[in-house]
Design an enzyme around this catalytic site. Structure first.
Site, PDB file in Angstrom:
ATOM      1  N   GLY A 239       9.742   0.686  10.917  1.00  0.00           N
ATOM      2  CA  GLY A 239       8.903   1.828  11.248  1.00  0.00           C
ATOM      3  C   GLY A 239       9.277   3.176  10.665  1.00  0.00           C
ATOM      4  O   GLY A 239       8.494   4.121  10.764  1.00  0.00           O
TER       5      GLY A 239
ATOM      6  N   GLU B 298      14.123  -4.145  11.044  1.00  0.00           N
ATOM      7  CA  GLU B 298      13.084  -4.834  10.253  1.00  0.00           C
ATOM      8  C   GLU B 298      12.319  -3.845   9.384  1.00  0.00           C
ATOM      9  O   GLU B 298      11.100  -3.701   9.507  1.00  0.00           O
ATOM     10  CB  GLU B 298      12.094  -5.518  11.200  1.00  0.00           C
ATOM     11  CG  GLU B 298      12.693  -6.479  12.200  1.00  0.00           C
ATOM     12  CD  GLU B 298      11.677  -6.915  13.273  1.00  0.00           C
ATOM     13  OE1 GLU B 298      10.524  -6.426  13.271  1.00  0.00           O
ATOM     14  OE2 GLU B 298      12.042  -7.735  14.120  1.00  0.00           O
TER      15      GLU B 298
ATOM     16  N   GLY C 232      10.263  -2.155   6.371  1.00  0.00           N
ATOM     17  CA  GLY C 232       9.407  -2.593   5.270  1.00  0.00           C
ATOM     18  C   GLY C 232       9.139  -1.412   4.361  1.00  0.00           C
ATOM     19  O   GLY C 232       9.696  -1.278   3.280  1.00  0.00           O
TER      20      GLY C 232
ATOM     21  N   ARG D 142      -5.262   1.511   1.860  1.00  0.00           N
ATOM     22  CA  ARG D 142      -4.717   2.496   2.810  1.00  0.00           C
ATOM     23  C   ARG D 142      -5.575   3.761   2.946  1.00  0.00           C
ATOM     24  O   ARG D 142      -5.785   4.231   4.077  1.00  0.00           O
ATOM     25  CB  ARG D 142      -3.273   2.865   2.447  1.00  0.00           C
ATOM     26  CG  ARG D 142      -2.308   1.679   2.452  1.00  0.00           C
ATOM     27  CD  ARG D 142      -0.845   2.097   2.476  1.00  0.00           C
ATOM     28  NE  ARG D 142      -0.473   2.605   3.769  1.00  0.00           N
ATOM     29  CZ  ARG D 142      -0.247   3.872   4.045  1.00  0.00           C
ATOM     30  NH1 ARG D 142      -0.314   4.765   3.097  1.00  0.00           N
ATOM     31  NH2 ARG D 142       0.075   4.241   5.266  1.00  0.00           N
TER      32      ARG D 142
ATOM     33  N   TYR E 268      -6.782   3.961   6.798  1.00  0.00           N
ATOM     34  CA  TYR E 268      -6.016   4.877   7.671  1.00  0.00           C
ATOM     35  C   TYR E 268      -6.218   6.341   7.292  1.00  0.00           C
ATOM     36  O   TYR E 268      -5.468   7.192   7.749  1.00  0.00           O
ATOM     37  CB  TYR E 268      -4.508   4.580   7.578  1.00  0.00           C
ATOM     38  CG  TYR E 268      -4.130   3.133   7.665  1.00  0.00           C
ATOM     39  CD1 TYR E 268      -4.302   2.415   8.850  1.00  0.00           C
ATOM     40  CD2 TYR E 268      -3.585   2.471   6.568  1.00  0.00           C
ATOM     41  CE1 TYR E 268      -3.944   1.079   8.914  1.00  0.00           C
ATOM     42  CE2 TYR E 268      -3.220   1.144   6.637  1.00  0.00           C
ATOM     43  CZ  TYR E 268      -3.408   0.451   7.818  1.00  0.00           C
ATOM     44  OH  TYR E 268      -3.047  -0.863   7.882  1.00  0.00           O
TER      45      TYR E 268
ATOM     46  N   CYS F  72     -18.668  -1.103  -3.910  1.00  0.00           N
ATOM     47  CA  CYS F  72     -19.902  -0.582  -3.336  1.00  0.00           C
ATOM     48  C   CYS F  72     -19.750  -0.273  -1.852  1.00  0.00           C
ATOM     49  O   CYS F  72     -20.287  -0.989  -0.987  1.00  0.00           O
ATOM     50  CB  CYS F  72     -21.031  -1.571  -3.580  1.00  0.00           C
ATOM     51  SG  CYS F  72     -21.427  -1.590  -5.311  1.00  0.00           S
TER      52      CYS F  72
ATOM     53  N   TYR G 273       2.412  -2.036   1.610  1.00  0.00           N
ATOM     54  CA  TYR G 273       1.039  -2.168   2.100  1.00  0.00           C
ATOM     55  C   TYR G 273       0.025  -1.749   1.029  1.00  0.00           C
ATOM     56  O   TYR G 273      -1.040  -1.234   1.342  1.00  0.00           O
ATOM     57  CB  TYR G 273       0.840  -1.382   3.406  1.00  0.00           C
ATOM     58  CG  TYR G 273       1.898  -1.701   4.433  1.00  0.00           C
ATOM     59  CD1 TYR G 273       1.941  -2.949   5.031  1.00  0.00           C
ATOM     60  CD2 TYR G 273       2.893  -0.771   4.771  1.00  0.00           C
ATOM     61  CE1 TYR G 273       2.935  -3.265   5.950  1.00  0.00           C
ATOM     62  CE2 TYR G 273       3.889  -1.080   5.690  1.00  0.00           C
ATOM     63  CZ  TYR G 273       3.899  -2.329   6.266  1.00  0.00           C
ATOM     64  OH  TYR G 273       4.873  -2.642   7.170  1.00  0.00           O
TER      65      TYR G 273
END
Ligand code: LLP
Length: 416
Positions: free
Chosen positions: A238, A272, A274, A311, A315, A341, A369
């Protein structure tokens, strides 16, 4: 940011991107082995002698070359599907250093993971605990489990990427956690090894991690009173990265604060991460197809779309966009959009750029991501991926661009 101009040409990890763009079909992803390794080693060194395992979160970027690079550096893995476990194994990763998270593990995936002796299942519900127990008993084995707590912590990030808030689907509520541990303790197919949480992604403040750890420490004490011993505490991933002018928390400081807080429990610490390992290590290179002006907008239409980089639409995420050749001409305010489109198909809005048809752009900090969220929407090919090797000279193709044959080969045309 990770790029620099040298004689008006954009360089990334010592590589002239214009040369690369002229030689290869766009769009393509470009990663730096050095940046990935440095980020991983920064975490690794920060732990010093304290027992720990860094379980890289495969979903951030699951390319086999990137996984195998992390295997060589000693990484473990955080997976969320049987497919990700297959990738880890194929990359040479060790299942016994792999934790399996996610709210909807299927029986087939549980069987596969058990047969590979993974380090543990991160349990997300009582139902799942019972399913795993039943499968383990049927296989005459015993599953290692960690139970994921939902610490109900508010974090300052996009609502779609919070995972440890009260109404998120992840983890188990604090009011239920002791009871579930007690049940797990009685189950013959279950061996309790740890506790875990994951509170969200792109978090720029270490406060919520510390708050969650204090909650976990209180639970661990209660468990001890009930003769339930934890051998590891997994604080999830995170930690955020800078996409614009923000400053992300220093990894060493983050780890040293966590290690200090958890010292009294004397357990192994798992994390963990990423995004904070691969995020800044990736660029998306794209070519300007058309330039279009309307009364109210200038559009730069490029050959990378939302199928390549989801992304921004998903988001409303910001990614810096740079011209690959800084031509010194006046910049215009424009929206950089793709060919898909959908009105949501944009890479950046209201940017200041000076580009002409046929020029190239680089979208920054897309190593996490980016490709892993890409799709074949609009029957567009998923792009190629390249890796700049650690010598800063060799560029390896680590994924070919899709072909139309591959996209169509799983489909059947019935004669109606
Ligand atoms: N562990 C678990 C259980 C997770 O769910 C995640 C990410 C991680 C670790 C890694 O988190 P990181 O260190 O990368 O923040 N697609 C979104 C991010 C979704 C994150 C989902 N879980 C984005 O592009 O921002």
């Amino acid at each position: 940011m990770t790029t620099t101009y040298n004689d008006d040409i954009l360089f990334f990890d010592g590589i002239n991107i214009l040369d690369l763009a002229l030689l290869n079909q766009t769009p393509f992803y470009l990663y730096s082995e050095n940046i990935i390794a440095n980020n991983f080693l920064k975490y690794q060194k920060s732990f010093g002698d304290n027992p720990h395992l860094i379980c890289y979160s495969v979903k951030a970027n699951s390319n086999l070359s990137i996984l195998s690079l992390l295997v060589k550096l000693g990484s473990g893995f955080d997976i969320v599907s049987g497919g990700e476990l297959s990738r880890v194994i194929q990359a040479g990763g060790d299942p016994s250093k792999t934790v399996f998270s996610g709210v909807g593990k299927t029986e087939e995936e549980i069987r596969f993971a058990l047969s590979k002796n993974i380090m543990c299942f991160n349990i997300e519900s009582r139902d799942e605990l019972r399913t795993i127990n039943a499968i383990a008993l049927e296989k005459k084995s015993c599953a290692n489990v960690s139970i994921r707590i939902n610490p109900a912590i508010d974090v300052d990030t996009h609502p779609y990427i919070t995972t440890g808030m009260q109404d998120n689907k992840f983890g188990i509520e604090q009011s239920e956690i002791l009871d579930i541990y007690k049940e797990a303790h009685e189950l013959k197919g279950i061996n309790i090894t740890g506790i875990d949480f994951h509170i969200g992604s792109q978090i720029m403040d270490i406060g919520p991690f510390k708050e969650s750890i204090l909650k976990v420490i209180a639970i661990a004490k209660e468990l001890k009173k009930n003769n339930i011993k934890l051998s590891h505490i997994d604080i999830g991933g995170g930690l955020g990265i800078p996409y614009d002018n923000e400053r992300s928390p220093d990894k060493s400081l983050f780890i040293s604060e966590i290690v200090d807080l958890l010292k009294p429990l004397a357990t192994k610490i798992l994390i963990e991460p990423g995004r904070s390992i691969v995020g800044e290590a990736g660029l998306l290179i794209s070519k300007v197809i058309n330039i279009k002006k309307s009364t109210s907008k200038n559009f730069i239409i490029v050959d990378a779309g939302m199928n390549d980089l989801l992304r921004p639409p998903l988001y409303n995420a910001y990614h810096s966009i740079k011209e690959i050749v800084d031509n010194g001409a006046n910049k215009i305010v424009c929206d950089v959009v793709g060919p898909v489109c959908e009105t949501a198909d944009f890479i950046g809005k209201d940017r200041n750029l000076s580009v002409l048809k046929g020029d190239y752009i680089a979208v920054e900090s897309v190593g996490a991501y980016g490709f892993s969220l890409s799709s074949n929407y609009n029957t567009r090919m998923k792009s190629a991926e390249y890796l700049i090797a650690k010598d800063g000279q060799n560029i390896k193709k680590i994924r070919d661009r899709d072909t139309i044959k591959q996209i169509l080969e799983n489909e059947t045309k019935y004669l109606l």
